[in-house]
Scaffold this active site. Structure first.
Site, PDB file in Angstrom:
ATOM      1  N   GLY A 147      -9.997  -3.043  15.442  1.00 54.13           N
ATOM      2  CA  GLY A 147      -9.349  -3.212  14.139  1.00 54.13           C
ATOM      3  C   GLY A 147      -8.675  -4.550  13.957  1.00 54.13           C
ATOM      4  O   GLY A 147      -7.780  -4.708  13.147  1.00 54.13           O
ATOM      5  N   ASP A 210     -21.457  -8.331  10.655  1.00 54.96           N
ATOM      6  CA  ASP A 210     -20.935  -8.106  12.003  1.00 54.96           C
ATOM      7  C   ASP A 210     -22.028  -7.645  12.963  1.00 54.96           C
ATOM      8  O   ASP A 210     -22.163  -8.186  14.070  1.00 54.96           O
ATOM      9  CB  ASP A 210     -19.815  -7.048  11.980  1.00 54.96           C
ATOM     10  CG  ASP A 210     -18.525  -7.598  11.380  1.00 54.96           C
ATOM     11  OD1 ASP A 210     -18.579  -8.664  10.749  1.00 54.96           O
ATOM     12  OD2 ASP A 210     -17.477  -6.943  11.558  1.00 54.96           O
TER      13      ASP A 210
END
Lengths: 393, 393
Positions: A147, A210
């Site tokens: 995160g 990503d």
């Protein structure tokens, strides 16, 4: 299957994290951004169990959580899908996500880890879609903070997909080779698609950047949904400082849009400036430095671009007090820094020139860590997902 | 002369300092900037001596330096100019600057104050040009820090020119009025020209913005040498933090130009963004807020513009560790800040919304002063040079 025939019951894969070198936020408004792999990895080990075992096990080493599901229980939960599953990447339906989440919830895990449920769901979907109901133990460990905008979930999905596909018929690799091996181009394309399906379970509507960076490695330039893979031809090292300040990416993106509607002219120029910086980044890192002088000139230019980009991100309103502390600290060492990713906390990049002494880096890291931040040193633009048959990890 | 006839042998003038609200550095490249007066003043008292005294005295209260020149000595030094001097503003020739500097150097003053010589030269030039060789004592004191980008030298030249002109035939004011009085429009035009001549002695090639803001007050928008006076119709208060870090304005300006030549596309967009911000500033401060809500909306917009402008100044490379500390501190209080002037140290502006409690400001000031910085609270866009015959100061 081939791996099993060769008596290789265990393989290890690793997939790198990513950073945004330039253009975060601007990319949301259709401007160019540049992302790169970093040599910090998520590692997945997959060991097939003997046929008399009847469980699929998942060990998440970094957070100390173990999951174990009887295969019959999983079959039951997924019975609405029929069998066999498609061997091409398919999206997990909302209904199936719900069923899998219910299954995951059967095992007690700490409240604070609740966000992990989607990661475990993604595991079950990828596992059963690619390997069916074969009993095995999968162990995951990672260098990447969760995160923090370093693409930890994508690296997880990519390494996982790679490990699973290695036991499928889709991947042909010589199991007798030593060290970390690359996949074939068609194999990584397939693997990337599976990883993207995993990312969708975790993030809802990921951009695909990503997982692509983690899969293909190197550097990717992206704009309006189009990705161009480019080669980084210069050695490049960054200090990554994780402020550990959590942020709300959606709110940050919405705030930028609101600011753009309040100050359209100024914001448009700011976004144009960011795009120019992304373009310069991709030109510079593709160039081959002929000597130390031109390398150091290029490093200086990149540092300048980072400083400029950070200023523009401040203009967008996505900086944060914690980020400013990092900037102010690295500025004392005359090092250029910028936030990477959504901002509002998260991670900050600091360019480490090749000539910079290790002692200076140590001193800087010590100072940054005194604020409670976490520092990583990472090489930029390395290889994407890799596999090892001899436990290279 | 009139003042003397009315028996008023002493007058006091005050001239405000200035801040750049938006557009510093960009203005060098032909883009718009916006400057404003602040209610921090340089005050000049001029007391005519009786005719039997034969000295001109200058007291610089803030630095505790007193100068005294026999009138015959000054006449001797300026003998090459002939007499009488022109009554319209004239530029001090290089030869005269040299002669005056030699005169100033006859009095010993501390090495560290050597930069003041030009200020004293400017005094002698303005004095003798406007008042001739009349004996008097001039006392200067100021709220404004020197060399911090707040226009202290311009305020000094403006207040000085005003005091001198008040004793000349060029200015017609009713000496019996009470309080601070404004000059007539033609008078301030003349006064501004004289002040500009003083500024030239101190700065070589000043832009003329500082003396114009100090003379006319309010807000001035300037671009490519053209100045437009605009009215600030909203109450606006800034905290001005002087980092006390000295800077080399010429080097900072040169660095921006060099960066512009290295990254022309990005820098051009950055400068365009700054111009849009200057334009927005001038639109917003001219608007009349109809209620508290629209006032607070406008304040929020200005705060946002300041944050954006600061980001763009960071992009230009003119920030400094000391400035970053101020930004980081005010960010904790959710207050918007930007550097003002050349950057690289100097002063930082922080917008103080009308609803902000004094207690919060006190706390912030205390925190900033703990770093050794000096804080001022200033109202924006007030009146320019004023005069008092009753010692209002």
């Amino acid at each position: 299957m081939e791996r099993e025939r060769a008596g290789k019951m265990e393989i290890t894969t690793r997939a790198p994290g990513k950073i945004i070198l330039a253009g975060e936020h601007a990319v949301v408004h259709g401007y160019t951004a540049v992302a790169s792999s970093i040599d910090l990895y998520t590692v997945v080990s997959l060991r097939l169990s003997t046929e008399d075992e009847d469980t699929i096990k998942l060990q998440l080493n970094d957070i100390g959580l173990d999951f174990s599901w009887p295969i019959e229980r999983i079959k039951e939960v997924l019975s609405h899908l029929g069998s066999p599953f498609s061997s091409t990447p398919t999206t997990c339906s909302l209904e199936t996500v719900k069923s899998l989440t219910a299954l995951v919830d059967e095992q007690s895990f700490p409240e604070t880890r609740i966000g992990l449920a989607s990661g475990v769901c993604a595991f079950l979907w990828l596992y059963t879609s690619i390997l069916g109901f074969k009993p095995a133990t999968v162990i995951v460990s990672s260098d990447l903070p969760v995160g923090a905008g370093l693409g930890s979930s994508a690296a997880y999905c990519v390494a996982l997909s790679a490990a699973l596909l290695a036991f499928s018929d889709s991947v042909k690799l010589d199991v007798n080779q030593k060290g970390w091996l690359m996949f074939e181009e068609t194999e990584v394309e397939l693997l990337n698609k599976w990883a993207f399906e995993g990312e969708k379970i975790i993030h809802g509507r990921p951009s695909g950047v990503d997982n692509s960076v983690s899969t293909f490695g190197n550097v990717i330039k992206f704009k309006s949904g189009n990705m161009t893979r480019i080669n980084c031809n210069m050695p490049l090292r960054m200090l990554i400082t994780n402020t550990k300040v959590g942020r709300d990416t959606k709110a940050l993106v919405a705030n930028v849009s609101a600011r753009k509607s309040r100050h359209p002219d100024a914001m448009c120029s700011v976004l144009n400036a960011i795009e120019s910086i992304s373009d310069e980044w991709s030109t510079i890192i593709q160039s081959h430095a002929v000597d130390d002088l031109s390398l150091s000139t290029n490093e200086e230019k990149l540092g300048e671009l980072m400083e400029m980009n950070q200023g523009l991100l401040l203009s967008l309103g996505v900086s944060h007090a914690s980020i400013e502390i990092v900037l102010q600290t690295t500025m004392k060492y005359k090092l250029a820094s910028k936030l990477t990713g959504a901002g509002g906390g998260g991670c900050v990049l600091t360019l480490l020139p090749t000539q910079l002494s290790g002692a200076v880096v140590d001193k800087l890291v010590e100072e940054l860590e005194s604020y409670g931040y976490q520092c990583f040193t990472a090489g930029i633009g390395g290889k994407g997902v890799q596999i090892s048959f001899d436990g290279s990890s």
